[in-house]
Design a protein around this motif. Structure first.
Motif, short mmCIF file in Angstrom:
data_model
loop_
_atom_site.label_atom_id
_atom_site.label_comp_id
_atom_site.label_asym_id
_atom_site.label_seq_id
_atom_site.Cartn_x
_atom_site.Cartn_y
_atom_site.Cartn_z
N ALA A 79 0.83 -1.21 0.00
CA ALA A 79 0.00 0.00 0.00
C ALA A 79 0.87 1.26 0.00
O ALA A 79 0.46 2.29 -0.52
CB ALA A 79 -0.93 0.01 1.21
N VAL A 82 1.58 2.38 -3.62
CA VAL A 82 0.46 2.88 -4.42
C VAL A 82 -0.26 4.02 -3.70
O VAL A 82 -1.39 4.35 -4.05
CB VAL A 82 -0.53 1.75 -4.78
N ARG A 83 0.37 4.60 -2.72
CA ARG A 83 -0.24 5.67 -1.95
C ARG A 83 -0.52 6.88 -2.83
O ARG A 83 0.33 7.32 -3.60
CB ARG A 83 0.70 6.06 -0.81
N THR A 84 -1.72 7.42 -2.69
CA THR A 84 -2.12 8.57 -3.49
C THR A 84 -1.88 9.87 -2.71
O THR A 84 -1.70 9.85 -1.49
CB THR A 84 -3.61 8.48 -3.84
N SER A 88 -6.01 13.64 -4.06
CA SER A 88 -6.49 12.75 -5.10
C SER A 88 -7.92 12.28 -4.84
O SER A 88 -8.32 12.06 -3.69
CB SER A 88 -5.58 11.53 -5.21
N TYR A 90 -8.96 9.48 -5.52
CA TYR A 90 -8.88 8.06 -5.17
C TYR A 90 -8.38 7.82 -3.74
O TYR A 90 -8.26 6.69 -3.32
CB TYR A 90 -7.96 7.33 -6.15
N ARG A 91 -8.08 8.90 -3.02
CA ARG A 91 -7.51 8.77 -1.69
C ARG A 91 -8.42 7.99 -0.73
O ARG A 91 -7.95 7.19 0.08
CB ARG A 91 -7.21 10.15 -1.09
N TYR A 93 -10.38 5.57 -1.41
CA TYR A 93 -10.26 4.15 -1.70
C TYR A 93 -8.96 3.57 -1.16
O TYR A 93 -8.91 2.46 -0.65
CB TYR A 93 -10.37 3.89 -3.21
N TRP A 94 -7.88 4.37 -1.25
CA TRP A 94 -6.60 3.94 -0.70
C TRP A 94 -6.71 3.78 0.83
O TRP A 94 -6.22 2.81 1.39
CB TRP A 94 -5.50 4.94 -1.04
N ASN A 95 -7.37 4.75 1.48
CA ASN A 95 -7.55 4.68 2.93
C ASN A 95 -8.34 3.43 3.32
O ASN A 95 -7.99 2.75 4.29
CB ASN A 95 -8.25 5.93 3.46
N TYR A 97 -8.61 0.62 1.59
CA TYR A 97 -7.73 -0.53 1.32
C TYR A 97 -6.71 -0.71 2.43
O TYR A 97 -6.55 -1.80 2.97
CB TYR A 97 -7.05 -0.31 -0.04
N HIS A 98 -6.03 0.36 2.77
CA HIS A 98 -4.97 0.29 3.79
C HIS A 98 -5.54 -0.12 5.15
O HIS A 98 -4.96 -0.94 5.85
CB HIS A 98 -4.27 1.64 3.86
#
Length: 165
Positions: A79, A82-84, A88, A90-91, A93-95, A97-98
Motif C-alpha cells: 500500500a 500505491v499511496r495517493t 487525489s 482516489y484517496r 479508496y486507498w484509505n 484498502y490500507h
C-alpha cells in the motif's frame, strides 16, 4: 501476532499527529514498523515450513490462515507504493484498502489460537496469550475511541463553505 501489534500501534498513534514534521516522522515510523512486521512474518513462514517438513502435520485450516495472513501483510506493505496524494479523488479508496488490509490481520490471532489448540498448549500459554491479546485489544479500543472523540471536536464546513475554499 507481532505484526498485528506493530500495525495497530503505528496506525493508532499516527492519528494524533498534527504538525508536518511529526507526520513525516510518523510515516517513517509506520513504514519501519510494517517492514519489521514483514521480516518477522517471513521468519514465521520459514519456521512454519520447517515444522511442516519435519512433523508432517495435517492441519489445513491453520496453514490456510497462515498463508492468508502472509498475503495480507504483503498487500499492507505494498500500500505504501500505491499511496495517493491527499488531494487525489482516489484517496478514500486507498484509505479503505490500507485500513481493511490491516484490520483483516486479526486472522493472526485466530491462527495462533488454532495452533495452540492443535498443539495442545498448556493452560499457562493460553492465559499468557489471552492477556497479551486482551491488552492489545484494550489499547486499540482506547486509541480508536480517542480518535473518534478528536474527530467530533473538529469543526466541519457546510457544503457552500467547502465550495468557496
Amino acid at each position: 501476532m507481532s505484526y498485528l501489534i506493530q500495525f495497530k500501534s503505528s496506525q493508532s498513534s499516527s492519528s494524533f499527529v498534527t504538525d508536518k514534521k511529526s507526520k513525516d516522522q510518523r510515516l517513517d515510523f509506520s513504514m519501519i514498523n510494517n517492514m519489521l512486521g514483514v521480516i518477522l512474518g517471513l521468519t514465521g513462514v520459514a519456521v512454519g515450513i520447517q515444522l511442516n517438513n519435519k512433523l508432517q502435520p495435517h492441519i489445513p485450516g491453520h496453514q490456510g490462515i497462515g498463508i492468508l495472513i502472509f498475503v495480507l501483510s504483503i498487500l499492507q506493505v505494498l500500500a505504501f507504493f500505491v499511496r495517493t496524494d491527499k488531494d487525489s479523488k482516489y484517496r478514500k479508496y486507498w484509505n479503505l484498502y490500507h485500513s481493511w488490509m490491516g484490520i483483516a490481520l486479526f486472522f493472526g490471532a485466530v491462527n495462533i489460537v488454532s495452533g495452540m489448540h492443535y498443539e495442545g498448549a498448556g493452560q499457562g500459554w493460553k492465559i499468557g496469550y489471552g492477556f497479551v491479546l486482551g491488552s492489545t485489544m484494550l489499547a486499540c479500543i482506547i486509541l480508536e475511541t480517542l480518535l473518534r472523540l478528536k474527530k467530533l471536536d473538529e469543526p466541519t464546513l457546510c457544503l457552500s463553505e467547502r465550495l468557496d475554499t
